[in-house]
Design a protein around this motif. Structure first.
Motif, short mmCIF file in Angstrom:
data_model
loop_
_atom_site.label_atom_id
_atom_site.label_comp_id
_atom_site.label_asym_id
_atom_site.label_seq_id
_atom_site.Cartn_x
_atom_site.Cartn_y
_atom_site.Cartn_z
N ARG A 165 3.80 -15.43 -9.61
CA ARG A 165 3.23 -14.22 -10.20
C ARG A 165 2.37 -13.50 -9.16
O ARG A 165 1.84 -14.14 -8.24
CB ARG A 165 2.39 -14.56 -11.42
N PRO A 166 2.17 -12.18 -9.30
CA PRO A 166 1.38 -11.43 -8.30
C PRO A 166 -0.04 -11.96 -8.14
O PRO A 166 -0.62 -11.86 -7.06
CB PRO A 166 1.38 -10.00 -8.84
N GLU A 167 -0.60 -12.54 -9.22
CA GLU A 167 -2.00 -12.99 -9.16
C GLU A 167 -2.17 -14.38 -8.57
O GLU A 167 -3.30 -14.86 -8.43
CB GLU A 167 -2.62 -12.96 -10.56
N ALA A 168 -1.09 -15.04 -8.19
CA ALA A 168 -1.21 -16.38 -7.60
C ALA A 168 -1.99 -16.32 -6.28
O ALA A 168 -1.92 -15.34 -5.54
CB ALA A 168 0.17 -16.98 -7.37
N ALA A 169 -2.73 -17.39 -6.00
CA ALA A 169 -3.53 -17.45 -4.77
C ALA A 169 -2.66 -17.81 -3.57
O ALA A 169 -1.74 -18.63 -3.66
CB ALA A 169 -4.66 -18.46 -4.92
N VAL A 170 -2.94 -17.16 -2.44
CA VAL A 170 -2.23 -17.37 -1.18
C VAL A 170 -3.25 -17.71 -0.11
O VAL A 170 -4.46 -17.70 -0.34
CB VAL A 170 -1.44 -16.10 -0.79
N LEU A 171 -2.76 -17.98 1.09
CA LEU A 171 -3.64 -18.15 2.24
C LEU A 171 -3.62 -16.89 3.09
O LEU A 171 -2.55 -16.36 3.40
CB LEU A 171 -3.21 -19.35 3.08
N GLU A 172 -4.80 -16.41 3.46
CA GLU A 172 -4.94 -15.26 4.36
C GLU A 172 -5.42 -15.77 5.71
O GLU A 172 -6.51 -16.33 5.82
CB GLU A 172 -5.96 -14.26 3.78
N THR A 173 -4.60 -15.63 6.74
CA THR A 173 -4.97 -16.10 8.08
C THR A 173 -5.50 -14.93 8.90
O THR A 173 -5.26 -13.77 8.58
CB THR A 173 -3.79 -16.75 8.81
N THR A 174 -6.20 -15.25 9.98
CA THR A 174 -6.79 -14.24 10.84
C THR A 174 -6.43 -14.52 12.30
O THR A 174 -6.84 -15.56 12.84
CB THR A 174 -8.32 -14.19 10.69
N LEU A 175 -5.63 -13.67 12.88
CA LEU A 175 -5.28 -13.65 14.31
C LEU A 175 -4.41 -14.82 14.77
O LEU A 175 -3.32 -14.60 15.31
CB LEU A 175 -6.53 -13.55 15.19
N ASN A 176 -4.85 -16.07 14.62
CA ASN A 176 -4.07 -17.16 15.22
C ASN A 176 -3.44 -18.11 14.21
O ASN A 176 -3.05 -19.22 14.56
CB ASN A 176 -4.93 -17.94 16.23
N GLY A 177 -3.32 -17.68 12.95
CA GLY A 177 -2.54 -18.43 11.97
C GLY A 177 -3.16 -19.75 11.55
O GLY A 177 -4.38 -19.96 11.63
N CYS A 178 -2.31 -20.66 11.11
CA CYS A 178 -2.74 -21.98 10.66
C CYS A 178 -1.52 -22.90 10.62
O CYS A 178 -0.38 -22.44 10.81
CB CYS A 178 -3.40 -21.91 9.28
N ALA A 179 -1.73 -24.18 10.37
CA ALA A 179 -0.64 -25.14 10.22
C ALA A 179 -0.96 -26.05 9.05
O ALA A 179 -2.08 -26.54 8.92
CB ALA A 179 -0.43 -25.95 11.49
N VAL A 180 0.04 -26.26 8.17
CA VAL A 180 -0.16 -27.08 6.98
C VAL A 180 1.03 -28.01 6.81
O VAL A 180 2.13 -27.77 7.32
CB VAL A 180 -0.34 -26.20 5.71
N ARG A 181 0.80 -29.07 6.03
CA ARG A 181 1.86 -30.05 5.76
C ARG A 181 1.94 -30.29 4.25
O ARG A 181 1.01 -30.85 3.67
CB ARG A 181 1.55 -31.37 6.49
#
Length: 289
Positions: A51-67
């Motif tokens: 849904r549009p209201e679902a939470a996301v991750l907002e990164t800044t400039l150099n991204g991130c890494a997740v598993r």
């Protein structure tokens, strides 16, 4: 321990959880917050079936890494950047399947500032005042990501979108912000108001989620006194003592004592999220919002 979760391997320069924010609480001193580039965050959610209201991750400039601890569908949109799963390049701007235990790496922005990572089921950290957004000014919501933190995920609601690449606007080469003058434009000289809407500014490296700061001609005041604190809105262009305009973004304070020369149209604010330092800025006066 649930298997619907993301383990953070590399948090990046600044990665936060964001959704549509917590509007309606300004009378309590609580900023709106939420994704700076709202349409792009909503696109990321559509691509993975959220849904549009679902939470996301907002990164800044150099991204991130997740598993992820279970197989998920993800989409990375916003600032163009390399995306890889266990070192193998995968699509940016389209749904991607990530197996359980694989490393999803969102690389540094090639252009623009902020990328948005949506995961099927959404990020389900505990909401505060109806929102899961991180607010850097008030400290509400989850803290910015750190290496080793774990984020819970919700249950996917539907299949992801069937697209090869989702069209989206490029980061701005020039940031054009339409403004309605006032309510305190009379605190500035007529020459200052003309300079504000005719001279070029540039995005300052001091910009953040609270406000987009500018570099350029100072705007001299016609009145030298001080205002009592008054309510501030998203997009307000406040002018501090150095005379350089500041455009208030999602984490802005709810009150302020510096005069507001104008207010930016809401439709123009998402582009501000992707304007890198040095980007030219033009303020264009229009009538009505």
């Amino acid at each position: 321990m649930t298997d619907r979760a993301l383990a953070v391997v590399r948090a990046g320069a600044l990665t936060t959880v964001q959704d549509q924010g917590r509007p309606g609480h300004a009378h309590l001193g609580v900023p709106r917050s939420g994704a700076l580039d709202g349409p792009t965050a909503a696109l990321a959610n559509r691509l993975v079936g959220n849904r549009p209201e679902a939470a996301v991750l907002e990164t800044t400039l150099n991204g991130c890494a997740v598993r992820p601890r279970s197989t998920v569908t993800v989409a990375v949109v916003g600032a163009p950047c390399p995306v890889a799963v266990d070192g193998r390049p995968v699509a940016w701007g389209a749904p991607v399947r990530v197996p359980a235990g694989a490393l999803l790496d969102v690389g540094a922005a090639v252009s623009g500032v902020r990328s948005y990572l949506a995961v099927s089921g959404g990020i389900t950290v505990e909401p505060v005042l109806g929102s899961r957004s991180t607010d850097l000014l008030s400290g509400l919501g989850p803290p910015p990501l750190t290496d080793g933190s774990v984020l819970p995920l919700g249950t996917p609601r539907q299949a992801h979108a069937r697209v090869e690449l989702a069209p989206q606007p490029a980061p701005p080469a020039e940031l054009v912000l339409r403004v309605v003058l006032g309510p305190r434009d009379d605190w500035f000289t007529p020459e200052a108001v003309r300079a504000f809407t005719s001279h070029a500014y540039r995005v300052s490296s001091a910009s953040n989620r609270i406000g987009l700061r500018t570099e350029g001609p100072a705007l001299p005041r016609a009145l030298a006194g001080e205002l009592p604190s008054e309510g501030m809105v998203l997009g307000a262009v406040q002018v501090p003592p150095d005379g350089r305009p500041v455009v208030f973004l999602a984490d802005h304070p709810t009150t302020g004592g510096y005069p507001v020369i104008a207010v930016v149209r809401g439709a123009d604010l998402p582009a501000a999220a992707q304007a890198v330092p040095g980007t030219p800025v033009r303020f264009v006066a229009v009538r009505g919002r």
